[in-house]
Design a protein around this motif. Structure first.
Motif, PDB file in Angstrom:
ATOM      1  N   UNK A 185       0.828  -1.211   0.000  1.00 42.41           N
ATOM      2  CA  UNK A 185       0.000   0.000   0.000  1.00 42.41           C
ATOM      3  C   UNK A 185       0.855   1.251   0.000  1.00 42.41           C
ATOM      4  N   UNK A 186       1.942   1.209   0.737  1.00 44.29           N
ATOM      5  CA  UNK A 186       2.842   2.365   0.768  1.00 44.29           C
ATOM      6  C   UNK A 186       3.604   2.513  -0.544  1.00 44.29           C
ATOM      7  N   UNK A 187       3.944   1.397  -1.171  1.00 53.08           N
ATOM      8  CA  UNK A 187       4.742   1.435  -2.392  1.00 53.08           C
ATOM      9  C   UNK A 187       3.957   1.951  -3.603  1.00 53.08           C
ATOM     10  N   UNK A 188       2.646   1.768  -3.611  1.00 52.42           N
ATOM     11  CA  UNK A 188       1.862   2.113  -4.813  1.00 52.42           C
ATOM     12  C   UNK A 188       1.268   3.513  -4.770  1.00 52.42           C
ATOM     13  N   UNK A 189       1.529   4.234  -3.721  1.00 49.67           N
ATOM     14  CA  UNK A 189       0.992   5.600  -3.638  1.00 49.67           C
ATOM     15  C   UNK A 189       1.526   6.439  -4.804  1.00 49.67           C
ATOM     16  N   UNK A 190       0.615   7.145  -5.452  1.00 50.67           N
ATOM     17  CA  UNK A 190       1.000   8.007  -6.571  1.00 50.67           C
ATOM     18  C   UNK A 190       0.905   7.354  -7.927  1.00 50.67           C
ATOM     19  N   UNK A 191       0.717   6.019  -7.966  1.00 48.98           N
ATOM     20  CA  UNK A 191       0.575   5.349  -9.252  1.00 48.98           C
ATOM     21  C   UNK A 191      -0.793   5.656  -9.852  1.00 48.98           C
ATOM     22  N   UNK A 192      -0.835   5.819 -11.170  1.00 52.28           N
ATOM     23  CA  UNK A 192      -2.079   6.209 -11.827  1.00 52.28           C
ATOM     24  C   UNK A 192      -2.595   5.161 -12.821  1.00 52.28           C
ATOM     25  N   UNK A 193      -1.818   4.111 -13.087  1.00 54.59           N
ATOM     26  CA  UNK A 193      -2.248   3.145 -14.088  1.00 54.59           C
ATOM     27  C   UNK A 193      -1.426   1.863 -13.984  1.00 54.59           C
ATOM     28  N   UNK A 194      -1.881   0.836 -14.715  1.00 56.11           N
ATOM     29  CA  UNK A 194      -1.103  -0.403 -14.794  1.00 56.11           C
ATOM     30  C   UNK A 194       0.234  -0.133 -15.468  1.00 56.11           C
ATOM     31  N   UNK A 195       0.259   0.785 -16.410  1.00 54.80           N
ATOM     32  CA  UNK A 195       1.522   1.126 -17.071  1.00 54.80           C
ATOM     33  C   UNK A 195       2.528   1.673 -16.078  1.00 54.80           C
ATOM     34  N   UNK A 196       2.053   2.446 -15.093  1.00 57.36           N
ATOM     35  CA  UNK A 196       2.959   2.960 -14.056  1.00 57.36           C
ATOM     36  C   UNK A 196       3.590   1.808 -13.275  1.00 57.36           C
ATOM     37  N   UNK A 197       2.825   0.755 -13.048  1.00 60.18           N
ATOM     38  CA  UNK A 197       3.351  -0.415 -12.337  1.00 60.18           C
ATOM     39  C   UNK A 197       4.479  -1.041 -13.144  1.00 60.18           C
ATOM     40  N   UNK A 198       4.251  -1.244 -14.434  1.00 58.09           N
ATOM     41  CA  UNK A 198       5.250  -1.903 -15.279  1.00 58.09           C
ATOM     42  C   UNK A 198       6.479  -1.035 -15.490  1.00 58.09           C
ATOM     43  N   UNK A 199       6.293   0.264 -15.442  1.00 57.37           N
ATOM     44  CA  UNK A 199       7.407   1.176 -15.679  1.00 57.37           C
ATOM     45  C   UNK A 199       8.092   1.632 -14.396  1.00 57.37           C
ATOM     46  N   UNK A 200       7.675   1.101 -13.249  1.00 54.83           N
ATOM     47  CA  UNK A 200       8.268   1.515 -11.980  1.00 54.83           C
ATOM     48  C   UNK A 200       9.721   1.084 -11.855  1.00 54.83           C
ATOM     49  N   UNK A 201      10.088   0.013 -12.562  1.00 58.70           N
ATOM     50  CA  UNK A 201      11.476  -0.439 -12.538  1.00 58.70           C
ATOM     51  C   UNK A 201      11.870  -1.196 -11.290  1.00 58.70           C
ATOM     52  N   UNK A 202      10.901  -1.592 -10.482  1.00 63.71           N
ATOM     53  CA  UNK A 202      11.204  -2.312  -9.239  1.00 63.71           C
ATOM     54  C   UNK A 202       9.967  -3.061  -8.786  1.00 63.71           C
ATOM     55  N   UNK A 203      10.181  -4.009  -7.866  1.00 59.88           N
ATOM     56  CA  UNK A 203       9.068  -4.744  -7.282  1.00 59.88           C
ATOM     57  C   UNK A 203       8.286  -3.821  -6.360  1.00 59.88           C
ATOM     58  N   UNK A 204       6.971  -3.843  -6.487  1.00 60.77           N
ATOM     59  CA  UNK A 204       6.116  -2.994  -5.667  1.00 60.77           C
ATOM     60  C   UNK A 204       5.319  -3.797  -4.642  1.00 60.77           C
ATOM     61  N   UNK A 205       4.920  -5.003  -4.989  1.00 58.49           N
ATOM     62  CA  UNK A 205       4.142  -5.851  -4.093  1.00 58.49           C
ATOM     63  C   UNK A 205       5.065  -6.888  -3.462  1.00 58.49           C
ATOM     64  N   UNK A 206       5.150  -6.874  -2.159  1.00 58.82           N
ATOM     65  CA  UNK A 206       6.017  -7.835  -1.490  1.00 58.82           C
ATOM     66  C   UNK A 206       6.169  -7.527  -0.019  1.00 58.82           C
ATOM     67  N   UNK A 207       7.143  -8.184   0.599  1.00 58.31           N
ATOM     68  CA  UNK A 207       7.400  -8.010   2.018  1.00 58.31           C
ATOM     69  C   UNK A 207       8.128  -6.695   2.289  1.00 58.31           C
ATOM     70  N   UNK A 208       7.953  -6.193   3.495  1.00 61.83           N
ATOM     71  CA  UNK A 208       8.783  -5.090   3.969  1.00 61.83           C
ATOM     72  C   UNK A 208      10.212  -5.594   4.138  1.00 61.83           C
ATOM     73  N   UNK A 209      11.198  -4.725   4.199  1.00 61.24           N
ATOM     74  CA  UNK A 209      12.582  -5.183   4.386  1.00 61.24           C
ATOM     75  C   UNK A 209      12.764  -6.065   5.622  1.00 61.24           C
ATOM     76  N   UNK A 210      12.097  -5.705   6.725  1.00 64.08           N
ATOM     77  CA  UNK A 210      12.249  -6.492   7.946  1.00 64.08           C
ATOM     78  C   UNK A 210      11.662  -7.890   7.779  1.00 64.08           C
ATOM     79  N   UNK A 211      10.462  -7.979   7.205  1.00 66.97           N
ATOM     80  CA  UNK A 211       9.836  -9.293   7.005  1.00 66.97           C
ATOM     81  C   UNK A 211      10.601 -10.099   5.953  1.00 66.97           C
ATOM     82  N   UNK A 212      11.109  -9.428   4.933  1.00 67.66           N
ATOM     83  CA  UNK A 212      11.892 -10.129   3.906  1.00 67.66           C
ATOM     84  C   UNK A 212      13.120 -10.785   4.521  1.00 67.66           C
TER      85      UNK A 212
END
Length: 387
Positions: free
Chosen positions: A266-293
């Motif tokens: 939820x924190x990582x996707x703030x400001x995204x406006x489309x599926x294209x923004x997800x693909x063009x983010x250049x990094x993983x957006x959905x996943x564990x926090x650093x501590x949980x990872x």
């Protein structure tokens, strides 16, 4: 459904590879992604997952997980996360259900044997084989090969673990026929399917390992985060039997991981406006926090040391590899040992001939592989049931 603006949209999905009646006709009030899911569930490859290894090879008991029950558990976790993030639940579920369709019999042991056998012919990889299965091997329709799934489903299946910069022959061949933008990150639905897979097998493999006696509670509690969970569960249920406490601890751990993924994503996707923004983010957006990872990596390392590389597991895996290797050698030497319909589709030249033989073996259940090697060599393989 109140869908997020960066979620995949079944009304604006990518194309299917083939048109025609079966590709374009709507049967009932289903979205495109619901149709994808249903095509997967009704496929023979999905049904065969009921008799394919998850952790234990040919387990002598009904309570251990198989690839089928694992896939269903992944789908349940994936839908929960997708719903909380306002993503498309149907696409997420379809990806979760399809993610293991390319696994050969005996899990990673079978994959290693096919990889060795196919070394001179481009190798073998279960992720690429999943795409090959749904795009070329499953053929229920009169007009074309494959299940003719949406681009969104195929793209997510191809790269749910992230961009693919060096695809093997199978994935490269399919991408050439139907480009899947392999170099970019996939949709959030695909990313959620990947982390749901991690959550499912990290925790459910503990359950199976404890049941089989390969894991011991005292060893698990050397991991401080699991020890904290155990103490909390003991405090909440001081008089409950140990077996129930163990299962409660696993449920709590799943819940913690799911909530962590939801909060972090939820924190990582703030400001995204489309599926294209997800693909063009250049990094993983959905996943564990650093501590949980970091905790999850420690848990995986523990599981490899204590369960996946347990002496009995290694012994069974070696025997399983021998079964697959012997099957490949037999079919390569005499194709008449294969069913008539598979003989008919065998090309004359390599590497295509070997690849079709690998397709046939990869589709086998554990049980059918053992039955086949028994018929060919006149003896049933021993030492494969390891629980």
């Amino acid at each position: 459904m109140n869908r997020a603006i960066y979620a995949a949209d079944p009304e604006a999905h990518g194309p299917r590879e083939f048109g025609g009646a079966s590709g374009g006709e709507r049967r009932g009030p289903r979205s495109a992604f619901q149709r994808d899911r249903d095509r997967i569930v009704h496929s023979m490859s999905f049904r065969r997952l009921k008799s394919k290894t998850q952790v234990f090879i040919a387990p002598d008991g009904d309570h251990y997980r198989t690839r089928l029950t694992h896939s269903l558990e992944v789908a349940q976790i994936g839908r929960v996360i997708a719903r909380a993030l306002a993503l498309d639940e149907d696409l997420t579920e379809a990806l979760c259900l399809a993610h293991d369709l390319g696994h050969p019999p005996f899990g990673h042991a079978g994959e290693a044997a096919l990889s060795d056998a196919m070394d001179r012919h481009g190798g073998f990889d279960h992720n690429a084989q999943a795409l090959r299965t749904v795009m070329r091997i499953e053929c229920p329709y009169p007009e074309y090969d494959g299940l003719n799934l949406t681009w969104d489903l195929l793209e997510g299946l191809a790269k749910h673990n992230g961009p693919v910069t060096a695809p093997n022959w199978a994935l490269a061949e399919l991408d050439h026929a139907f480009p899947l933008m392999l170099g970019t990150w996939p949709s959030l639905e695909a990313q959620v399917a990947a982390v749901a897979d991690d959550i499912a097998y990290d925790n459910h493999d503990i359950d199976d390992g404890l049941r089989a006696g390969f894991l011991q509670l005292d060893d698990l509690l050397t991991l401080d985060f699991l020890a904290d969970q155990w103490r909390t569960v003991e405090k909440r249920f001081p008089h409950a039997p140990r077996e129930r406490l163990l299962r409660e601890m696993i449920r709590d751990q799943i819940g913690m991981m799911v909530n962590d993924v939801i909060d972090h994503t939820s924190a990582q996707v703030k400001g995204l406006r489309s599926v294209s923004d997800v693909r063009e983010a250049g990094r993983q957006l959905a996943g564990f926090s650093p501590a949980m990872a970091a905790q999850e990596r420690r848990l995986k390392a523990f599981m490899y040391e204590r369960l996946y590389y347990h002496a009995e597991q290694v012994s069974a895996a070696e025997r399983a590899r021998d079964v697959v290797a012997r099957l490949f050698a037999a079919y390569a030497q005499d194709a008449r040992l294969m069913p008539a319909d598979w003989q008919a589709r065998l090309p004359d030249r390599e590497p295509h001939r070997a690849r079709v033989i690998a397709d046939f073996i990869a589709g086998m259940s554990d049980r059918f592989a053992m039955q086949s090697v028994s018929q060919i060599y006149g003896e049933r393989p021993s030492g494969l049931i390891n629980v």
